[in-house]
Scaffold this active site. Sequence first.
Site, mmCIF file in Angstrom:
data_model
loop_
_atom_site.group_PDB
_atom_site.id
_atom_site.type_symbol
_atom_site.label_atom_id
_atom_site.label_comp_id
_atom_site.label_asym_id
_atom_site.label_seq_id
_atom_site.Cartn_x
_atom_site.Cartn_y
_atom_site.Cartn_z
ATOM 1 C CG HIS A 234 113.915 69.296 35.146
ATOM 2 N ND1 HIS A 234 114.457 70.338 35.848
ATOM 3 C CD2 HIS A 234 114.070 69.534 33.834
ATOM 4 C CE1 HIS A 234 114.867 71.101 35.005
ATOM 5 N NE2 HIS A 234 114.728 70.578 33.656
ATOM 6 C CG HIS A 261 111.450 72.770 25.917
ATOM 7 N ND1 HIS A 261 110.814 73.005 27.043
ATOM 8 C CD2 HIS A 261 112.725 72.101 26.088
ATOM 9 C CE1 HIS A 261 111.984 73.081 28.038
ATOM 10 N NE2 HIS A 261 112.858 72.507 27.555
#
Length: 288
Positions: A234, A261
């Site tokens: 993931h 991120h």
Amino acid sequence: MKQRTLAKPFSCSGTGVHSGVRVNLTIQPAPANHGIRFQRSDLPDSPTIGAFFRNVVDTSLATVIGQEGAIVSTIEHLMAAFSGLSIDNALVTIDGYEMPIMDGSARVFAQGIMEAGTVEQDKPRSYLAITEKVEIVEGDKRVTAVPSDHFSITCNIAFNHPMINEQSVTLDMRDNTFLETISPARTFGFYRDIKMLKLYGLGRGADLGTGIALTDDGIMNEDGLRFPDEFVRHKLLDCLGDFSLLGMPILADITTNKSGHAFNHAFLETLFGNKGAWETRTLESKAL
């Protein structure tokens, strides 16, 4: 070698993981050189936002893009599906500000795209080709890109948890395995952190159907894991979605270590600002 879009529209509905609000989206074919754009159909004049790293406005809990007051949050899973399936052009129409989390993976999006079908367009794909090593490091976080004639990405993670520990996985785009090996991998988080998010009005749409909930020594999901290393798969999915915000596919071997991120976005800014480390290229012309 040619740009690609969907053969026909694909629609789905779901709930935003943080807002808890149900939204509807439709992914529509788009002409060559359109790129990926998100359209807020619930706002006056239905503004659109380009899926480009310069439009990223937040990376604290997810990747959020925005332009002229309109935002779309949590785009990374759909962007990973576009990247993993080599879709260059699409218009994503959504009637809310947060993408639906679905089952916490990109599988619904990827399967929907495959069922809709893809078509080759009459324009060549432009690639961002890495010509010299680019790397950013912060403590034990690292993202490294080195020149290559294809795209591959390796992700490494380490968590102090008996079901995770150290994990590593590689995706080579020449193998065309994204749909089966990466798209089903679900997001994950500690149950105690999810409870804390809910206290602050976030994570309203999070439950055992939208990802993997970790306890101190196991997981709460009765159906178990989809892969023994689902966690790092993931993370690779997230990286793929974040790196696709360069606006064109990459020719490089990329390795990430404990990235997220915000760090992925920092890498894109560093890369794009280092004009001597890359060039745009088509596979037909080799250089532009």
